[in-house]
Design a protein around this motif. Structure first.
Motif, PDB file in Angstrom:
ATOM      1  N   LEU A   1     -75.818  -7.295 -25.033  1.00 18.38           N
ATOM      2  CA  LEU A   1     -74.702  -7.073 -24.109  1.00 18.38           C
ATOM      3  C   LEU A   1     -73.589  -6.256 -24.750  1.00 18.38           C
TER       4      LEU A   1
ATOM      5  N   SER B   1     -70.293 -19.243 -17.547  1.00 22.26           N
ATOM      6  CA  SER B   1     -71.182 -20.411 -17.547  1.00 22.26           C
ATOM      7  C   SER B   1     -70.406 -21.581 -18.144  1.00 22.26           C
TER       8      SER B   1
ATOM      9  N   ARG C   1     -72.805 -18.011 -23.108  1.00 21.55           N
ATOM     10  CA  ARG C   1     -72.778 -18.261 -24.547  1.00 21.55           C
ATOM     11  C   ARG C   1     -73.097 -16.997 -25.347  1.00 21.55           C
TER      12      ARG C   1
ATOM     13  N   VAL D   1     -68.778 -21.150 -13.036  1.00 22.67           N
ATOM     14  CA  VAL D   1     -69.628 -21.011 -11.840  1.00 22.67           C
ATOM     15  C   VAL D   1     -70.805 -21.962 -12.002  1.00 22.67           C
TER      16      VAL D   1
ATOM     17  N   SER E   1     -78.276 -17.790 -19.666  1.00 28.56           N
ATOM     18  CA  SER E   1     -79.727 -17.998 -19.617  1.00 28.56           C
ATOM     19  C   SER E   1     -80.241 -18.273 -18.200  1.00 28.56           C
TER      20      SER E   1
ATOM     21  N   THR F   1     -71.280 -27.748 -11.222  1.00 26.95           N
ATOM     22  CA  THR F   1     -70.019 -28.466 -11.405  1.00 26.95           C
ATOM     23  C   THR F   1     -68.842 -27.500 -11.495  1.00 26.95           C
TER      24      THR F   1
ATOM     25  N   GLN G   1     -78.326 -25.428 -13.240  1.00 28.61           N
ATOM     26  CA  GLN G   1     -76.948 -25.780 -12.854  1.00 28.61           C
ATOM     27  C   GLN G   1     -76.079 -24.531 -12.699  1.00 28.61           C
TER      28      GLN G   1
ATOM     29  N   ASN H   1     -79.468  -9.632 -20.606  1.00 32.62           N
ATOM     30  CA  ASN H   1     -79.813 -10.683 -21.557  1.00 32.62           C
ATOM     31  C   ASN H   1     -80.750 -10.076 -22.607  1.00 32.62           C
TER      32      ASN H   1
HETATM   33  C1  FAD Z   1     -74.692 -32.278 -14.968  1.00 30.99           C
HETATM   34  C2  FAD Z   1     -74.641 -30.872 -15.482  1.00 30.99           C
HETATM   35  C3  FAD Z   1     -73.843 -29.958 -14.804  1.00 30.99           C
HETATM   36  C4  FAD Z   1     -73.776 -28.634 -15.253  1.00 30.99           C
HETATM   37  N1  FAD Z   1     -73.011 -27.724 -14.558  1.00 30.99           N
HETATM   38  C5  FAD Z   1     -73.026 -26.439 -14.945  1.00 30.99           C
HETATM   39  C6  FAD Z   1     -72.309 -25.452 -14.206  1.00 30.99           C
HETATM   40  O1  FAD Z   1     -71.606 -25.747 -13.220  1.00 30.99           O
HETATM   41  N2  FAD Z   1     -72.393 -24.172 -14.623  1.00 30.99           N
HETATM   42  C7  FAD Z   1     -73.127 -23.778 -15.709  1.00 30.99           C
HETATM   43  O2  FAD Z   1     -73.162 -22.581 -16.029  1.00 30.99           O
HETATM   44  N3  FAD Z   1     -73.799 -24.696 -16.439  1.00 30.99           N
HETATM   45  C8  FAD Z   1     -73.751 -26.013 -16.091  1.00 30.99           C
HETATM   46  N4  FAD Z   1     -74.408 -26.919 -16.855  1.00 30.99           N
HETATM   47  C9  FAD Z   1     -74.962 -26.501 -18.161  1.00 30.99           C
HETATM   48  C10 FAD Z   1     -76.294 -25.790 -18.041  1.00 30.99           C
HETATM   49  O3  FAD Z   1     -77.337 -26.733 -18.070  1.00 30.99           O
HETATM   50  C11 FAD Z   1     -76.489 -24.826 -19.242  1.00 30.99           C
HETATM   51  O4  FAD Z   1     -76.375 -25.571 -20.445  1.00 30.99           O
HETATM   52  C12 FAD Z   1     -75.479 -23.690 -19.286  1.00 30.99           C
HETATM   53  O5  FAD Z   1     -75.443 -23.037 -18.044  1.00 30.99           O
HETATM   54  C13 FAD Z   1     -75.888 -22.717 -20.372  1.00 30.99           C
HETATM   55  O6  FAD Z   1     -74.930 -21.699 -20.471  1.00 30.99           O
HETATM   56  P1  FAD Z   1     -75.354 -20.257 -20.985  1.00 30.99           P
HETATM   57  O7  FAD Z   1     -76.424 -19.702 -20.127  1.00 30.99           O
HETATM   58  O8  FAD Z   1     -74.107 -19.475 -21.152  1.00 30.99           O
HETATM   59  O9  FAD Z   1     -75.881 -20.582 -22.453  1.00 30.99           O
HETATM   60  P2  FAD Z   1     -77.354 -20.518 -23.046  1.00 30.99           P
HETATM   61  O10 FAD Z   1     -78.302 -21.310 -22.241  1.00 30.99           O
HETATM   62  O11 FAD Z   1     -77.227 -20.835 -24.496  1.00 30.99           O
HETATM   63  O12 FAD Z   1     -77.768 -19.004 -22.846  1.00 30.99           O
HETATM   64  C14 FAD Z   1     -77.178 -17.940 -23.556  1.00 30.99           C
HETATM   65  C15 FAD Z   1     -77.982 -16.696 -23.225  1.00 30.99           C
HETATM   66  O13 FAD Z   1     -77.357 -15.574 -23.811  1.00 30.99           O
HETATM   67  C16 FAD Z   1     -78.371 -14.698 -24.278  1.00 30.99           C
HETATM   68  N5  FAD Z   1     -77.758 -13.890 -25.338  1.00 30.99           N
HETATM   69  C17 FAD Z   1     -77.328 -14.296 -26.564  1.00 30.99           C
HETATM   70  N6  FAD Z   1     -76.790 -13.263 -27.224  1.00 30.99           N
HETATM   71  C18 FAD Z   1     -76.878 -12.177 -26.404  1.00 30.99           C
HETATM   72  C19 FAD Z   1     -76.501 -10.812 -26.537  1.00 30.99           C
HETATM   73  N7  FAD Z   1     -75.872 -10.357 -27.636  1.00 30.99           N
HETATM   74  N8  FAD Z   1     -76.770  -9.973 -25.526  1.00 30.99           N
HETATM   75  C20 FAD Z   1     -77.397 -10.403 -24.402  1.00 30.99           C
HETATM   76  N9  FAD Z   1     -77.782 -11.697 -24.219  1.00 30.99           N
HETATM   77  C21 FAD Z   1     -77.513 -12.568 -25.205  1.00 30.99           C
HETATM   78  C22 FAD Z   1     -79.473 -15.620 -24.763  1.00 30.99           C
HETATM   79  O14 FAD Z   1     -80.727 -14.922 -24.759  1.00 30.99           O
HETATM   80  C23 FAD Z   1     -79.417 -16.730 -23.742  1.00 30.99           C
HETATM   81  O15 FAD Z   1     -80.304 -16.502 -22.673  1.00 30.99           O
HETATM   82  C24 FAD Z   1     -74.490 -28.245 -16.420  1.00 30.99           C
HETATM   83  C25 FAD Z   1     -75.277 -29.178 -17.092  1.00 30.99           C
HETATM   84  C26 FAD Z   1     -75.349 -30.471 -16.635  1.00 30.99           C
HETATM   85  C27 FAD Z   1     -76.221 -31.455 -17.371  1.00 30.99           C
END
Ligand code: FAD
Length: 322
Positions: free
Chosen positions: A306, A235, A212, A250, A268, A253, A272, A287
């Motif tokens: 990033l 993600s 994200r 990755v 983050s 799921t 999962q 991050n």
């Molecule tokens: C049943 C179930 C299955 C799931 N399966 C998966 C799966 O297979 N894969 C998966 O990935 N997730 C899965 N999820 C979702 C998982 O729980 C998280 O919601 C998801 O991984 C979050 O994605 P993220 O880390 O990209 O986003 P976020 O948690 O929002 O993290 C974003 C990160 O980016 C950092 N950031 C923001 N801006 C910048 C910047 N400019 N420079 C550097 N860092 C920055 C933030 O500090 C933060 O740590 C599943 C959830 C459920 C309930």
């Protein structure tokens, strides 16, 4: 000596072994005597390559059914070949096809099936599969109680190495008796996926994955992937947002990857996400939040934006390569 069948699919891309085949043969050689079971043709070049990985016995079928129907005929080839060579175990790759073959062979041979293995060893003639479970926090040894075990192994779990002394592979043809049930779903058309020019996510030695934090712009991740010859992963937050295809996801799921190097960018590190990448050999996280859970599993962490860190990394890699 324990005969261990390694399934090698040559139907779509004949002529050369894939890296996962090198890895499976290396594992089989360490635990017993590898027997290659090949769907498709076996030419002199392939036989020599198999010999260089210590394979002295190759069983193959080039019957049209293997290409014309979905997975079931390949599973029947593996099951009948494994029975013919009195195999103690069958190793397949951990792809969706590999796992379906594992399940079907398990039923055909009344064999225990173990998926998602990261290693295999021989304990007094019994094959033991090693698994990394609960998002990589535990290592489990699993053993089937049946005479034959079927084990699917994750890519890049082991370093492949040719045998110290090459074997001369003797190639035998097997006439598979296909059951009517295995010929139920005929392939009527194949449309090759457009290639991105990058390695496949599950095969790649290096994966650069974005989350994200990319805010919709995968450009910096793709640029870093391209200078490193890496695959691009994501993600679920990024795939759900439609920034990149779901095929790149990755995690629990999504795809399970185990590359030599996983670079996590703006992710983050939710449990999962970890479930799909925690067995990577080296994890680098970028991050901007120093408290992000991704740093708990990272071997190297960079706290920073990033959009500033990645272009600098790309420039430095290009400069060193020049
Ligand atoms: C049943 C179930 C299955 C799931 N399966 C998966 C799966 O297979 N894969 C998966 O990935 N997730 C899965 N999820 C979702 C998982 O729980 C998280 O919601 C998801 O991984 C979050 O994605 P993220 O880390 O990209 O986003 P976020 O948690 O929002 O993290 C974003 C990160 O980016 C950092 N950031 C923001 N801006 C910048 C910047 N400019 N420079 C550097 N860092 C920055 C933030 O500090 C933060 O740590 C599943 C959830 C459920 C309930």
């Amino acid at each position: 000596m324990t005969a261990i069948v390694v399934f090698i699919d040559q139907v779509d891309a004949p002529g050369k072994l894939h890296p996962i085949h090198h890895q499976l043969l290396t594992l089989a050689r360490g635990a017993g005597e590898p027997v290659a079971v090949v769907a498709g043709p076996v030419g002199a070049e392939l036989a020599a390559e198999l010999g260089s990985y210590g394979v002295a016995r190759v069983v193959h079928s080039g019957q049209a059914e293997l290409a014309d129907y979905l997975v079931a005929p390949k599973a029947e080839l593996v099951a009948q070949a494994a029975a013919a060579v009195s195999a103690a175990a069958v190793l397949v790759d951990n792809s969706p096809q590999g796992k379906e073959i594992a399940a079907r062979v398990g039923v055909a041979l009344n064999a225990g099936v173990i998926t998602d293995a990261v290693g295999v060893s021989n304990d007094g003639g019994a094959l033991v599969a090693h698994k990394s479970v609960l998002a990589g926090s535990w290592t489990v040894d699993a053993r089937a109680t049946t005479a034959v075990s079927v084990i699917s192994v994750k890519a890049h779990s082991v370093d492949a190495a040719p045998a110290p002394g090459a074997a001369v592979a003797a190639v035998e043809r097997l006439e598979v008796a296909f059951s009517p049930a295995s010929l139920g779903a005929r392939i009527t058309k194949r449309t090759p996926r457009e290639s991105s020019g990058r390695p496949e996510l599950e095969d790649a030695r290096i994966v650069v994955a974005g989350g994200r934090g990319l805010d919709g712009d995968f450009g910096p991740v793709e640029e870093l992937a391209d200078v490193l010859g890496a695959a691009v992963g994501a993600s679920r937050a990024a795939t759900d947002a439609g920034w990149i295809s779901h095929a790149a996801q990755v995690g629990q799921t999504g795809k399970k990857v185990s590359p030599q190097l996983y670079i996590s960018v703006g992710i983050s590190g939710a449990i999962q996400q970890k479930a799909g990448m925690q067995t990577s050999k080296v994890i680098v996280a970028v991050n901007k939040d120093s408290e992000s859970p991704v740093f708990e599993i990272a071997d190297f962490g960079i706290v920073g934006d990033l959009f500033k860190v990645l272009p600098q990394a790309v420039e430095e890699i290009k400069r060193r390569r020049a």
